[in-house]
Write a protein that holds these residues in place. Sequence first.
Motif, PDB file in Angstrom:
ATOM      1  N   ALA A   1       0.837  -1.207   0.000  1.00  0.00           N
ATOM      2  CA  ALA A   1       0.000   0.000   0.000  1.00  0.00           C
ATOM      3  C   ALA A   1       0.868   1.252   0.000  1.00  0.00           C
ATOM      4  CB  ALA A   1      -0.924  -0.023   1.219  1.00  0.00           C
ATOM      5  N   GLN A   2       1.948   1.211   0.773  1.00  0.00           N
ATOM      6  CA  GLN A   2       2.865   2.357   0.816  1.00  0.00           C
ATOM      7  C   GLN A   2       3.473   2.619  -0.563  1.00  0.00           C
ATOM      8  OE1 GLN A   2       6.224   1.769   3.435  1.00  0.00           O
ATOM      9  NE2 GLN A   2       7.133   3.779   2.964  1.00  0.00           N
ATOM     10  N   LEU A   3       3.883   1.562  -1.252  1.00  0.00           N
ATOM     11  CA  LEU A   3       4.487   1.700  -2.580  1.00  0.00           C
ATOM     12  C   LEU A   3       3.499   2.299  -3.573  1.00  0.00           C
ATOM     13  CD1 LEU A   3       6.807   1.097  -4.590  1.00  0.00           C
ATOM     14  CD2 LEU A   3       5.815  -1.178  -4.889  1.00  0.00           C
ATOM     15  N   ILE A   4       2.298   1.745  -3.598  1.00  0.00           N
ATOM     16  CA  ILE A   4       1.294   2.235  -4.548  1.00  0.00           C
ATOM     17  C   ILE A   4       0.944   3.687  -4.258  1.00  0.00           C
ATOM     18  CG2 ILE A   4      -1.081   1.916  -5.394  1.00  0.00           C
ATOM     19  CD1 ILE A   4      -0.749  -1.078  -4.762  1.00  0.00           C
ATOM     20  N   ASN A   5       0.860   4.034  -2.986  1.00  0.00           N
ATOM     21  CA  ASN A   5       0.499   5.401  -2.616  1.00  0.00           C
ATOM     22  C   ASN A   5       1.565   6.404  -3.061  1.00  0.00           C
ATOM     23  OD1 ASN A   5      -1.473   7.099  -1.225  1.00  0.00           O
ATOM     24  ND2 ASN A   5       0.193   7.498   0.235  1.00  0.00           N
ATOM     25  N   ILE A   6       2.845   6.021  -2.940  1.00  0.00           N
ATOM     26  CA  ILE A   6       3.929   6.909  -3.398  1.00  0.00           C
ATOM     27  C   ILE A   6       3.808   7.149  -4.899  1.00  0.00           C
ATOM     28  CG2 ILE A   6       6.422   7.104  -3.739  1.00  0.00           C
ATOM     29  CD1 ILE A   6       6.799   5.539  -1.127  1.00  0.00           C
ATOM     30  N   VAL A   7       3.579   6.073  -5.631  1.00  0.00           N
ATOM     31  CA  VAL A   7       3.448   6.194  -7.095  1.00  0.00           C
ATOM     32  C   VAL A   7       2.213   7.012  -7.442  1.00  0.00           C
ATOM     33  CG1 VAL A   7       3.115   4.915  -9.246  1.00  0.00           C
ATOM     34  CG2 VAL A   7       4.664   4.017  -7.488  1.00  0.00           C
ATOM     35  N   LYS A   8       1.144   6.752  -6.730  1.00  0.00           N
ATOM     36  CA  LYS A   8      -0.140   7.402  -7.020  1.00  0.00           C
ATOM     37  C   LYS A   8      -0.047   8.910  -6.898  1.00  0.00           C
ATOM     38  CE  LYS A   8      -4.951   7.251  -5.420  1.00  0.00           C
ATOM     39  NZ  LYS A   8      -5.890   6.612  -4.454  1.00  0.00           N
ATOM     40  N   THR A   9       0.721   9.388  -5.921  1.00  0.00           N
ATOM     41  CA  THR A   9       0.848  10.834  -5.714  1.00  0.00           C
ATOM     42  C   THR A   9       1.568  11.529  -6.863  1.00  0.00           C
ATOM     43  OG1 THR A   9       2.908  10.509  -4.475  1.00  0.00           O
ATOM     44  CG2 THR A   9       0.854  10.571  -3.213  1.00  0.00           C
ATOM     45  N   GLU A  10       2.273  10.749  -7.731  1.00  0.00           N
ATOM     46  CA  GLU A  10       3.013  11.327  -8.859  1.00  0.00           C
ATOM     47  C   GLU A  10       2.157  11.410 -10.126  1.00  0.00           C
ATOM     48  OE1 GLU A  10       6.104  12.525  -8.911  1.00  0.00           O
ATOM     49  OE2 GLU A  10       6.567  12.055  -6.818  1.00  0.00           O
TER      50      GLU A  10
ATOM     51  N   VAL B   1      12.372   3.837  -4.603  1.00  0.00           N
ATOM     52  CA  VAL B   1      11.048   4.470  -4.546  1.00  0.00           C
ATOM     53  C   VAL B   1      10.690   4.779  -3.090  1.00  0.00           C
ATOM     54  CG1 VAL B   1       8.586   4.182  -5.004  1.00  0.00           C
ATOM     55  CG2 VAL B   1      10.266   3.373  -6.673  1.00  0.00           C
ATOM     56  N   PHE B   2      10.906   3.787  -2.201  1.00  0.00           N
ATOM     57  CA  PHE B   2      10.621   4.027  -0.792  1.00  0.00           C
ATOM     58  C   PHE B   2      11.447   5.195  -0.242  1.00  0.00           C
ATOM     59  CE2 PHE B   2       9.094  -0.550  -0.195  1.00  0.00           C
ATOM     60  CZ  PHE B   2       7.757  -0.169  -0.214  1.00  0.00           C
ATOM     61  N   ASN B   3      12.678   5.283  -0.706  1.00  0.00           N
ATOM     62  CA  ASN B   3      13.561   6.360  -0.245  1.00  0.00           C
ATOM     63  C   ASN B   3      13.382   7.639  -1.063  1.00  0.00           C
ATOM     64  OD1 ASN B   3      14.681   4.628   1.693  1.00  0.00           O
ATOM     65  ND2 ASN B   3      16.304   3.941   0.290  1.00  0.00           N
ATOM     66  N   GLN B   4      12.482   7.561  -2.034  1.00  0.00           N
ATOM     67  CA  GLN B   4      12.193   8.686  -2.936  1.00  0.00           C
ATOM     68  C   GLN B   4      13.459   9.238  -3.594  1.00  0.00           C
ATOM     69  OE1 GLN B   4       9.634  11.641  -1.177  1.00  0.00           O
ATOM     70  NE2 GLN B   4       8.047  10.141  -0.631  1.00  0.00           N
ATOM     71  N   GLN B   5      14.285   8.288  -4.009  1.00  0.00           N
ATOM     72  CA  GLN B   5      15.520   8.645  -4.730  1.00  0.00           C
ATOM     73  C   GLN B   5      15.323   8.386  -6.224  1.00  0.00           C
ATOM     74  OE1 GLN B   5      18.605   6.352  -2.821  1.00  0.00           O
ATOM     75  NE2 GLN B   5      18.697   7.694  -1.035  1.00  0.00           N
ATOM     76  N   TYR B   6      14.540   9.221  -6.852  1.00  0.00           N
ATOM     77  CA  TYR B   6      14.275   9.077  -8.283  1.00  0.00           C
ATOM     78  C   TYR B   6      14.019  10.466  -8.864  1.00  0.00           C
ATOM     79  CZ  TYR B   6       9.497   9.146  -6.405  1.00  0.00           C
ATOM     80  OH  TYR B   6       8.363   9.462  -5.716  1.00  0.00           O
ATOM     81  N   PRO B   7      14.177  10.631 -10.155  1.00  0.00           N
ATOM     82  CA  PRO B   7      13.995  11.948 -10.775  1.00  0.00           C
ATOM     83  C   PRO B   7      12.576  12.476 -10.581  1.00  0.00           C
ATOM     84  CG  PRO B   7      15.071  10.423 -12.289  1.00  0.00           C
ATOM     85  CD  PRO B   7      14.606   9.609 -11.133  1.00  0.00           C
TER      86      PRO B   7
END
Length: 592
Positions: free
Chosen positions: A97-106, A264-270
Amino acid sequence: MYQRHNMFRMLKALGEKVYQWRKMLLIAPTVTGLVIGISLTGILEPLELLTFDQFFRWRSHFPSESEKKDPRIVIITIDEADISTLKQWPLSDAKLAQLINIVKTENPRVIGLNIFRDFPIEPGSDTLNQIFKTTPNLIGIEKVIGNSIQPPAILSQSKQVGFVDLVLDKDGKVRRDLVTITSEEFGQKLSFGITLALSYLQKENIIAQSGNSSQEEIIIGKAHLFPLDKNAGNYINIDNGGYQILLNYRGGEEKFQTISIIDVFNQQYPQNLFNDRLVLIGVTADSINTSFLTPYHPSYPTSGTFIQANAISQILSAALDDRPLLKVWSNPLEWLWIFAWTTIGMLVTYVVLNKHSFQYNSVIKWILFILNDCWLGLLLFSCSYVLFLQGWWVPTITPFMVVLGASVIIMVDKWKYLATFDTLTKVPNRLYFDKILEQTRLLHHLSRKQTSLILCDVDHFKQYNDTYGHPAGDRCLQKVAKEIRTAIRRTDFVARYGGEEFAIILPRTDRQEAKKIAQRILEKVISLNISHNTSLTSDYVTISCGISSLFLQDQLSTKRLINQADKALYQAKQEGRNRVIVYGSSLVTDEH
């Protein structure tokens, strides 16, 4: 009347050409039919599939603009290092759920969850279910063939699911994409790849439609899909259940933007990496055993996540960019393709052998033969590869087999010709003459008609060679041989019997008819007007003929036929040459 005469001459010339090329006209369809029959047994299918795989590998080394990295897809990978870092597998519902939510916010256009979730994995199941309910652009997976795996119930109810079943060929490789499955139990289901692609294309106002030309055709934007039949392309009697198409791979991991789940969890992406893109979340760890063989790696499996990415990419690229989907020809067109290569192989081999064979020894001839087939093979593979780049999978090994078969037959026939024909005059040699005379005896020994033999000798040929030189003598013999061929009938057989001697076998011919033909030969040779200043008979090259006619019963009668013709020829020389003598007759032709 004049037009009718011209038409007759044209038809006669055409008939002579057909007769001259009769072997070629028979070899091409015979070899083609034979090899096509062999291919229909499935023997050549593995080789055709290996060639198909090689074309993918070649294309990956020299990619065009349309084969470069797909900018629309981002893959979040979960590999061995990620699992070791997270220290858990399967991922808990909370982590997912955490992973999907991070992606979803983008603000991605669509999210594909290539992870089975058929039962809760605490903690976090309520949170994950809430994510499923509030994410309409999230697509989950299920497995429907064999041991089925259910999708998340919430996603199933909202029809946000696609199946991930793959079709394996006999060698275990994935070359086909299963687009839909239909059964009485669950109706029609769409694959994970096509579901994600259609979801992505909704923003472009592109939907799947039935084609006008066929009820089975599916049109998605610029893409036109047609299902494979049991014998599509180089496949033989495959299981084509469901709606299958060839999978036009873009490539492996290097063809897609990837990022690890830890990053992704660490939000280390462009920034904006996921914005308006299709985000695919999947496992790539070898230990999870979700890998399959593909055309790119004969022995090293590729993650199912990347295979799904290729399935999605081929639909998106075909619909939006007009990148070709792989298609096959109809059977008649494939057979015509194979027949064309048979003809090309025969003609090229025939030309090469005619140009070079007479002047080289057998080893050089073999080298020429091998180089000829290598060149033809290279041309064939190049043409097939160019068609592959245009989206067509055509037979390659099958036409190569017919090229080899046709060239071998032409080679054998040519060597047989070299063994039985005189290379100077282009008429059969003495060895072939003996064989044909014996065949004539066996075929006609029960008939009530005689077999006649004409022995011809160019008058004073030694003097001609001494005066004009051997090259001129060779040209003289070539012209004489050509005139003899035009003077005799199609059923007759002429051969070079000796140095300047020719023999003509006339089946079912009595001495009167044989004499007329011999007389015609004399007239034809004289009409050449070849100067012979040292001849004791004429100012031009002349010929003498001896004729014998017998009922051929046994080998003794065959020898007697030759001896009598030889005696008649000797008598013609004794009586002044340039004449015809029939053995056993006192009739002698007038001098010319």
